[in-house]
Design an enzyme around this catalytic site. Structure first.
Site, PDB file in Angstrom:
ATOM      1  N   ARG A 108      -3.390  -9.950   5.480  1.00  0.00           N
ATOM      2  CA  ARG A 108      -3.843 -10.102   4.092  1.00  0.00           C
ATOM      3  C   ARG A 108      -2.759  -9.559   3.164  1.00  0.00           C
ATOM      4  NH1 ARG A 108      -6.667  -6.954   0.257  1.00  0.00           N
ATOM      5  NH2 ARG A 108      -8.254  -8.105  -0.942  1.00  0.00           N
ATOM      6  N   LYS A 110       0.810  -1.214   0.000  1.00  0.00           N
ATOM      7  CA  LYS A 110       0.000   0.000   0.000  1.00  0.00           C
ATOM      8  C   LYS A 110       0.844   1.266   0.000  1.00  0.00           C
ATOM      9  CE  LYS A 110      -4.366  -1.905   1.517  1.00  0.00           C
ATOM     10  NZ  LYS A 110      -5.434  -1.935   2.533  1.00  0.00           N
TER      11      LYS A 110
END
Length: 285
Positions: A265, A231
């Site tokens: 995740r 991210k």
């Protein structure tokens, strides 16, 4: 500060009960989308998505998270019929090929219901069941696991100057209230995992605060899932473009394991698992 590992948690879904807290369970990302932020279009064809998912299983994924609608900043909504077209064939094929639990990453009750019928056993909803009021009914009518995520705003607006007075406290309180609402509607607390929503209506500093306060997020007793893989906030730490964020992803995964994070995740299952196994070996007394 590391928590006492004797304080283990359980997660019950579809006649399974997992003990969590000793070593993170890894959720492998299977994006059946043309526009996800890091792998959009790579697994859009069902055969490609299934092959990718089975590779993740071979690498050690504990869960496969299948999604047909990107929720990256700026993403546009996908019609229900298109989302169904993308994900249901993939879930059906995976359910016939592996016993690894399958999660459906969706905000739509119709998609969740079809996915459960196709073989999924977990609903992962980035809106914490607020986008579609019928999602609670779908969950209550099954024994599926539930992941409730916090976000501020929608994918179209969430990165427009997000603000919190105390991000850890506010995210924790929101998720507690959502779990209480579901519990009052008959959904057992042990079926629910919470996700603070890294990157969903948060600045880099907000994300870092959440990632360093896992114990506080878990203070109300629910297991915690973190999705930080590749991210944008990582670029604030390491100054790397998206294709060079694996090392940053690994570093954060180890920091999360040190806080006994329950589930992580990620895109890169093999690399993350290797890093965590090495950390675990050296961290043992």
């Amino acid at each position: 500060m590391q928590e006492n590992t004797s304080q283990l948690r359980t997660w019950t879904f579809s006649n399974q009960t997992w003990t969590l807290g000793e070593f993170p369970k890894l959720m492998g990302i299977v994006n059946v989308t043309p526009d996800s932020f890091s792998d959009g279009g790579e697994w859009l064809a069902p055969a490609d998505a299934v092959a990718h998912a089975m590779q993740l299983v071979e690498e050690g994924a504990d869960i496969l998270d299948v999604g047909g609608e990107s929720t990256r900043p700026g993403a546009e909504p996908v019609p229900t019929d298109e989302e169904l077209r993308r994900v249901i064939p993939v879930i059906e094929q995976l359910a016939s090929q592996t016993d690894v639990p399958i999660s459906i990453d969706t905000m739509k009750s119709e998609v969740a219901q079809a996915a459960l019928q196709a073989g999924a056993s977990i609903i992962n909803d980035v809106s914490a069941f607020e986008h579609d009021p019928q999602m609670t009914e779908v969950a209550a009518g099954s024994a599926c696991g539930i992941i409730l995520m916090h976000r501020q705003g929608t994918p179209q607006t969430m990165q427009n100057n997000p603000h919190y007075d105390d991000v850890v406290a506010e995210v924790s309180e929101y998720l507690f209230q959502r779990t209480q609402t579901l519990s009052q509607l008959g959904i057992a607390a042990e079926r629910i995992v919470i996700d603070p929503g890294i990157g969903f209506g948060k600045t880099a500093e907000h994300n870092l605060s959440l990632l360093t306060h896992i114990a506080e997020l878990r203070a109300n007793g629910h297991s915690v899932l973190i999705g930080h893989s590749r991210k944008r906030f990582l670029s604030k730490i390491i100054g790397r473009p998206i294709e060079e964020r694996l090392a940053g992803t690994l570093g954060v995964a180890i920091a999360l394991a040190q806080q006994n994070t329950d589930l992580i995740r990620v895109h890169d299952i093999a690399a993350v698992k290797d890093a965590l196994l090495a950390w675990k070996r050296l961290a043992q007394p």
